[in-house]
Motif scaffolding. Structure first.
Motif, PDB file in Angstrom:
ATOM      1  N   ARG A 134     104.624  73.730   5.248  1.00 44.40           N
ATOM      2  CA  ARG A 134     104.228  72.497   4.564  1.00 44.40           C
ATOM      3  C   ARG A 134     103.396  71.594   5.463  1.00 44.40           C
ATOM      4  O   ARG A 134     102.405  70.993   5.014  1.00 44.40           O
ATOM      5  CB  ARG A 134     105.503  71.763   4.111  1.00 44.40           C
ATOM      6  N   ILE A 135     103.759  71.494   6.730  1.00 41.27           N
ATOM      7  CA  ILE A 135     103.113  70.536   7.632  1.00 41.27           C
ATOM      8  C   ILE A 135     101.926  71.145   8.372  1.00 41.27           C
ATOM      9  O   ILE A 135     100.877  70.511   8.536  1.00 41.27           O
ATOM     10  CB  ILE A 135     104.147  69.987   8.637  1.00 41.27           C
ATOM     11  N   PHE A 136     102.077  72.423   8.799  1.00 33.27           N
ATOM     12  CA  PHE A 136     101.039  73.043   9.629  1.00 33.27           C
ATOM     13  C   PHE A 136     100.294  74.181   8.929  1.00 33.27           C
ATOM     14  O   PHE A 136      99.290  74.670   9.451  1.00 33.27           O
ATOM     15  CB  PHE A 136     101.653  73.587  10.919  1.00 33.27           C
ATOM     16  N   GLY A 137     100.797  74.628   7.791  1.00 31.17           N
ATOM     17  CA  GLY A 137     100.154  75.726   7.090  1.00 31.17           C
ATOM     18  C   GLY A 137     100.338  77.068   7.763  1.00 31.17           C
ATOM     19  O   GLY A 137      99.551  77.992   7.541  1.00 31.17           O
ATOM     20  N   GLN A 138     101.365  77.208   8.578  1.00 35.01           N
ATOM     21  CA  GLN A 138     101.654  78.471   9.260  1.00 35.01           C
ATOM     22  C   GLN A 138     103.124  78.513   9.637  1.00 35.01           C
ATOM     23  O   GLN A 138     103.840  77.517   9.524  1.00 35.01           O
ATOM     24  CB  GLN A 138     100.792  78.617  10.510  1.00 35.01           C
ATOM     25  N   ARG A 139     103.561  79.663  10.085  1.00 40.47           N
ATOM     26  CA  ARG A 139     104.972  79.868  10.364  1.00 40.47           C
ATOM     27  C   ARG A 139     105.305  79.626  11.831  1.00 40.47           C
ATOM     28  O   ARG A 139     104.421  79.626  12.689  1.00 40.47           O
ATOM     29  CB  ARG A 139     105.402  81.282   9.965  1.00 40.47           C
ATOM     30  N   VAL A 140     106.581  79.443  12.105  1.00 41.82           N
ATOM     31  CA  VAL A 140     107.088  79.376  13.471  1.00 41.82           C
ATOM     32  C   VAL A 140     107.346  80.793  13.967  1.00 41.82           C
ATOM     33  O   VAL A 140     107.983  81.599  13.288  1.00 41.82           O
ATOM     34  CB  VAL A 140     108.397  78.552  13.534  1.00 41.82           C
ATOM     35  N   GLU A 141     106.837  81.104  15.149  1.00 41.72           N
ATOM     36  CA  GLU A 141     107.034  82.423  15.747  1.00 41.72           C
ATOM     37  C   GLU A 141     108.203  82.442  16.733  1.00 41.72           C
ATOM     38  O   GLU A 141     108.931  83.431  16.826  1.00 41.72           O
ATOM     39  CB  GLU A 141     105.763  82.872  16.487  1.00 41.72           C
TER      40      GLU A 141
END
Length: 243
Positions: A134-141
Motif C-alpha cells: 500500500r505504501i511502497f508498491g512492493q513487498r518486504v524481503e
C-alpha cells in the motif's frame, strides 16, 4: 440470599446472551475467527480473539506446530535449550523463507518459540506485506532483528522479573528491507511524517492484534531502535500492552 440468587441468574442470562450475540455476529459475517471457542486458523484474517488464541499456544507446543502445518508454513523444529530454572525452551522453531512465509531474517539463524513464530506469520500476511504494498508498491524481503532467546532479566538488570527473551517468547525487530533494497529502520525512521515512519507505525499497530506485548520507541528510550514483540501468557484475563 434470594437477592444473590437473582443476581447470579441475571449474570448467567447475560453471559448466554453475549455468547449468542458473538455467534450471530460471526455467522452473519462468516468470521468464525471472531468467536472465542473456535480453533485458531493462521490462514484466516485477524479476528477479535486471534491474539489471545496465539498467546495460548505458548502452553501447547504440539497444537502450535499443527497450526503451522495447516497454514502451510515452512519451518524446522529447534533443539531444546536447558538454561536452568528461568531460561531455556523446548518449543523452538526456525521459520524458513519459502512456501507461504517468504520473508527472510537477518541474521538468518533465528529461533523463537512456536507461538512467536505463529504470530509472526500472521503479522507478515495480514500487516507487513499489505502495508508495504500500500505504501511502497512492493513487498518486504527481509526483516532485521536483534534476536529472540537471551537468558536475562528485563532490561538486563541483576534483579527483578525475567525477560520473555529468557524463554524465546519475545522477538526484537530492528527494521525491514524492501524488494528494491530500500531499508527501513526503527532507529532512523520511526519519527517523522514520511512513508517509512507511516509504515513502521502501521506494522506496530498490526502487531498489537497478534502479540501479548508490543513495545516501540513510543514506550521508552530502551526501545528507541526496535519493536519488542512477546507472547507472555498471563491467562485469559491477563493484560495486553501496545505502546
Amino acid at each position: 440470599m434470594r437477592a444473590l440468587r437473582r443476581t447470579l441468574r441475571a449474570l448467567v442470562v447475560l453471559i448466554c446472551l453475549l455468547a449468542l450475540a458473538f455467534a450471530l455476529y460471526a455467522f452473519i459475517r462468516n468470521r468464525p475467527q471472531d468467536l472465542p471457542w473456535t480453533p485458531l486458523d493462521l490462514g484466516q484474517p485477524v479476528g477479535l480473539f486471534t491474539g489471545r488464541k496465539l498467546t495460548a499456544l505458548t502452553e501447547d507446543y504440539p497444537r502450535c506446530r499443527l497450526r503451522l502445518d495447516r497454514a502451510g508454513a515452512s519451518y524446522a523444529e529447534a533443539p531444546e535449550v536447558d538454561g536452568g530454572d528461568h531460561c531455556g525452551y523446548s518449543d523452538g522453531v526456525r521459520l524458513r523463507a519459502r512456501g507461504s512465509n517468504t520473508i527472510r531474517f537477518a541474521p538468518a539463524d533465528l529461533t523463537t518459540s512456536c507461538s512467536v513464530a505463529a504470530a509472526f506469520l500472521m503479522w507478515e500476511w495480514n500487516t507487513i506485506q499489505p502495508a508495504a504494498q500500500r505504501i511502497f508498491g512492493q513487498r518486504v524481503e527481509t526483516v532485521q532483528h536483534f534476536g529472540s532467546y537471551s537468558c536475562r532479566r528485563m532490561y538486563g538488570r541483576d534483579s527483578g522479573p525475567w525477560s520473555e527473551h529468557a524463554t524465546a517468547d519475545a522477538l526484537d525487530v530492528a527494521g525491514f528491507e524492501l524488494a528494491d533494497g530500500t531499508r527501513i529502520s526503527v532507529a532512523g525512521d520511526w519519527n517523522g511524517s514520511g512513508d517509512k515512519a507511516r509504515f513502521l507505525h502501521a506494522v506496530r499497530d498490526g502487531a498489537c492484534d497478534l502479540y501479548a506485548t508490543v513495545l516501540s520507541p513510543d514506550y521508552n528510550a530502551a526501545h528507541r531502535d526496535h519493536l519488542h514483540l512477546d507472547q507472555a501468557n498471563r491467562g485469559a484475563a491477563g493484560w495486553r500492552a501496545c505502546r
